[in-house]
Structures are given as structure tokens and as C-alpha cells.
Enzyme design. Structure first.
Site, PDB file in Angstrom:
ATOM      1  N   ASP A   1       0.826  -1.209   0.000  1.00 40.39           N
ATOM      2  CA  ASP A   1       0.000   0.000   0.000  1.00 40.39           C
ATOM      3  C   ASP A   1       0.857   1.255   0.000  1.00 40.39           C
ATOM      4  OD1 ASP A   1      -2.411   1.361  -0.138  1.00 40.39           O
ATOM      5  OD2 ASP A   1      -2.715   1.365   2.025  1.00 40.39           O
ATOM      6  N   LEU A   2       1.862   1.284  -0.877  1.00 39.28           N
ATOM      7  CA  LEU A   2       2.690   2.476  -0.984  1.00 39.28           C
ATOM      8  C   LEU A   2       1.909   3.535  -1.751  1.00 39.28           C
ATOM      9  CD1 LEU A   2       5.486   3.690  -0.364  1.00 39.28           C
ATOM     10  CD2 LEU A   2       6.149   3.019  -2.678  1.00 39.28           C
TER      11      LEU A   2
END
Length: 154
Positions: free
Chosen positions: A10-11
């Protein structure tokens, strides 16, 4: 994380904390995990996800994070969120998803984007994960620029 066979799934820009003294920090590692064959599908925030995370086979690795980094680079250049031009027209992720997964929907950069940034962002956003740069090569690209900037500000 990549050296430890871990992946941040979830960058996104909201998960990057800038610091004056210590560079940047990545936060919200809640969906990070060890890399395995056949990873979980659709993990992350839609507009930062890569086509292979959304695809049917879910065979992805750390190169998916490189794509997300490329999305962040477009945000830094355009000062807008990903696909905001489509979202402003009322198109949801569900409507954009198929085009995105086929490689027909691409993020763009501003006309006055620095050439090095444009080259790096587009390399990170390659549809084929095998054509994306490694985290190490990104660092090798950015370090001289950071060093040059610090010399100019000294």
C-alpha cells in the site's frame, strides 16, 4: 524491505512522511507481508495499485511497489492525485479498471517535467513489471541528484 523479501502493498503518497533531518519515512505497513507465490489480489489503494496486483493470476513481487512509486512521482510533478482528470468527470475506479489492466490507461506528467524525473517515472510505470527498475537502480539514479542539491544549498 525488498532485500528482506518483504513487500509494502500500500505504498502511496499518504503513507510517506517527509522529515527535514531524516529524509522520508514510510508508514502504514499494515498490509505488508513476506513475498510468496500467488499473492492476494486487490490489496492496496486502487489508484496506486499495479496491473498485476489487480490481475487474475496475482503473480506479483516487489516490482509492484516500484509501480506505486512511479505513481507518487507523477503526483509530485503534477500536484494532483492519480487519474484525477477521470475522477473529476465522475468515473470511478470500477469503470477505469479494465482499461488500466489492459494498459490502455496511463498516467501522464506535466509538460515542464524535468527530463530525469520523466524518465524515472515512466520507467517505474512500465506495464510489464520486468521492464521496471529495481529499488537499487532508483536509489542510484536519485543519490547524485540529492548530493547535487545539497551542494547547491550549502
Amino acid at each position: 524491505m525488498h532485500k528482506a523479501n518483504q513487500i509494502n502493498r500500500d505504498l502511496k503518497s499518504e503513507n510517506i512522511l517527509p522529515s527535514v533531518n531524516n529524509g522520508i519515512k514510510v508508514c502504514d505497513l499494515g498490509v505488508s507481508r513476506e513475498l510468496e507465490p500467488d499473492m492476494t489480489k486487490d490489496i492496496g489503494t486502487p489508484y496506486w495499485m499495479t496491473p498485476e496486483v489487480i490481475g487474475e493470476d496475482c503473480n506479483y513481487d516487489c516490482r509492484a511497489v516500484i509501480y506505486s512509486f512511479g505513481v507518487i512521482l507523477t503526483e509530485l510533478d503534477t500536484l494532483t492525485t492519480p487519474y484525477s482528470d477521470y475522477r473529476n468527470k465522475g468515473l470511478s475506479w470500477v469503470l477505469l479498471r479494465d482499461k488500466f489492466c489492459r494498459g490502455e490507461l496511463r498516467l501522464s506528467l506535466s509538460e515542464n517535467c524535468e527530463p530525469w524525473l520523466k524518465a524515472l517515472a515512466y520507467a517505474c510505470l512500465m506495464f510489464n513489471p520486468g521492464h521496471r527498475p529495481t529499488a537499487k537502480s532508483i536509489i542510484d539514479t536519485l543519490q547524485p541528484l540529492v548530493h547535487q542539491e545539497s551542494l547547491m544549498n550549502a
